[in-house]
Design a protein around this motif. Sequence first.
Motif, PDB file in Angstrom:
ATOM      1  N   VAL A   3       6.344  14.041   3.732  1.00  0.00           N
ATOM      2  CA  VAL A   3       5.022  13.342   3.485  1.00  0.00           C
ATOM      3  C   VAL A   3       4.895  12.430   2.819  1.00  0.00           C
ATOM      4  N   PRO A   4       4.303  11.165   3.163  1.00  0.00           N
ATOM      5  CA  PRO A   4       4.762   9.555   2.220  1.00  0.00           C
ATOM      6  C   PRO A   4       3.708  10.384   0.743  1.00  0.00           C
ATOM      7  N   ALA A   5       4.141   9.994  -0.636  1.00  0.00           N
ATOM      8  CA  ALA A   5       4.078  10.298  -1.690  1.00  0.00           C
ATOM      9  C   ALA A   5       3.963   8.626  -2.689  1.00  0.00           C
ATOM     10  N   TRP A   6       2.995   8.672  -3.602  1.00  0.00           N
ATOM     11  CA  TRP A   6       3.836   8.017  -4.677  1.00  0.00           C
ATOM     12  C   TRP A   6       2.332   8.420  -5.536  1.00  0.00           C
ATOM     13  N   ASP A   7       2.435   7.060  -7.043  1.00  0.00           N
ATOM     14  CA  ASP A   7       1.965   7.338  -7.662  1.00  0.00           C
ATOM     15  C   ASP A   7       2.230   8.222  -8.893  1.00  0.00           C
ATOM     16  N   PRO A   8       3.295   8.984  -9.181  1.00  0.00           N
ATOM     17  CA  PRO A   8       3.126  10.229  -9.762  1.00  0.00           C
ATOM     18  C   PRO A   8       2.445  10.057 -11.332  1.00  0.00           C
ATOM     19  N   LEU A  19      -0.135  11.076  -6.059  1.00  0.00           N
ATOM     20  CA  LEU A  19      -0.935  10.645  -4.411  1.00  0.00           C
ATOM     21  C   LEU A  19      -0.066  10.807  -2.945  1.00  0.00           C
ATOM     22  N   ALA A  20      -1.128  11.408  -1.944  1.00  0.00           N
ATOM     23  CA  ALA A  20      -0.580  11.075  -1.359  1.00  0.00           C
ATOM     24  C   ALA A  20      -1.442  11.419  -0.229  1.00  0.00           C
ATOM     25  N   THR A  21      -0.698  11.103   0.813  1.00  0.00           N
ATOM     26  CA  THR A  21      -1.649  10.707   2.397  1.00  0.00           C
ATOM     27  C   THR A  21      -0.634  11.495   3.818  1.00  0.00           C
ATOM     28  N   PRO A  22      -1.780  11.645   4.823  1.00  0.00           N
ATOM     29  CA  PRO A  22      -1.013  11.847   5.871  1.00  0.00           C
ATOM     30  C   PRO A  22      -0.335  10.799   6.384  1.00  0.00           C
ATOM     31  N   ALA A  23       1.019  10.788   7.762  1.00  0.00           N
ATOM     32  CA  ALA A  23       2.010   9.820   8.066  1.00  0.00           C
ATOM     33  C   ALA A  23       1.331   9.079   7.997  1.00  0.00           C
ATOM     34  N   PHE A  24       1.913   7.547   8.184  1.00  0.00           N
ATOM     35  CA  PHE A  24       1.440   5.847   8.596  1.00  0.00           C
ATOM     36  C   PHE A  24       1.546   6.018   9.646  1.00  0.00           C
ATOM     37  N   VAL A  37      -5.067  11.411  -1.611  1.00  0.00           N
ATOM     38  CA  VAL A  37      -6.081  13.052  -1.725  1.00  0.00           C
ATOM     39  C   VAL A  37      -4.478  12.714  -3.633  1.00  0.00           C
ATOM     40  N   LEU A  38      -4.906  13.926  -4.272  1.00  0.00           N
ATOM     41  CA  LEU A  38      -4.343  14.326  -5.404  1.00  0.00           C
ATOM     42  C   LEU A  38      -3.611  15.693  -5.326  1.00  0.00           C
TER      43      LEU A  38
END
Length: 285
Positions: A3-8, A19-24, A37-38
């Motif tokens: 799952v792509p995740a960023w900005d911890p 932050l995270a989002t379903p696959a691109f 989503v946080l």
Amino acid sequence: MFVPAWDPTWGPQKRIYHLATPAFTNKNIPFWHRPTVLCENFKPVFITKKSLVQCAGSFFSGKYLGSAIVKTNPKSPEDQLLFVVDDEFTMEPTYFHPSSFIKHPNKYFSMSKNNGRLRIPFRDPHVMPNGKIAVVTGGRRWGTFGNICEVNIQGSVLSITRETILDNSMLRFGEIERPTFIDDLMFFSVMDGKPSILIAELSRSGLYSYVGEVRNSTGCYGPSINEDFQLLYWNKPSFTIGLSSRPGSNIVKKNGEWTLLRDALSTPDDFNLNVFKLFIDNRSK
């Protein structure tokens, strides 16, 4: 499952949020315009209303201070805002939209208008050692340099207390992101060139001056530091959260230079993508 995740960011009791989002699946949509989503370690905890896409935020004094993009054409400079919500995410957020009260172009905020209205970048809030809040603004996409201003929030009122907290050595980047503070230091990233983590230091003038790049931070982005000098970040372009598995600080100073000790946080084995997507679908308008 990846799952792509960023900005911890560090949360209460040193819990790790990001932050995270379903696959691109659609490569034509930039990741910062996708339903975001946080999460607490990949568990969804908060999402903004459908008219917004959330950006980075941070925790302070029992609250979560977040930021978001007002949905618009991705090719246009985004209009952004801040919001405050309790750190248990049980109440409705209070929103602060700077383009509703900043009406004239300003080199520290934005020179860009769309349909006669100023588009203002306003994101990545973080509390500073003086108790005020640093907010990223400005940037090349908005016709000016990257900047960080200082604001104060009292109840439902936001006031800009300083247009910039940066000296001239810092007002040269195309876009600044994710400032995080400890003692007299500020760690941050910039959109220019290779991704890495940079350092500025509070000078006698009361403004932050550029120091340099953290060694071993190439490919790292968007830092968040806690009182134990533990630095979170995310890895470009892998969209993984970085931290050290070693106890104690993962950023050390030797011979006058700061060096980062690197590692990664993987998606948990029990991650449920359907629950994640349902969380997105059920958000308010």
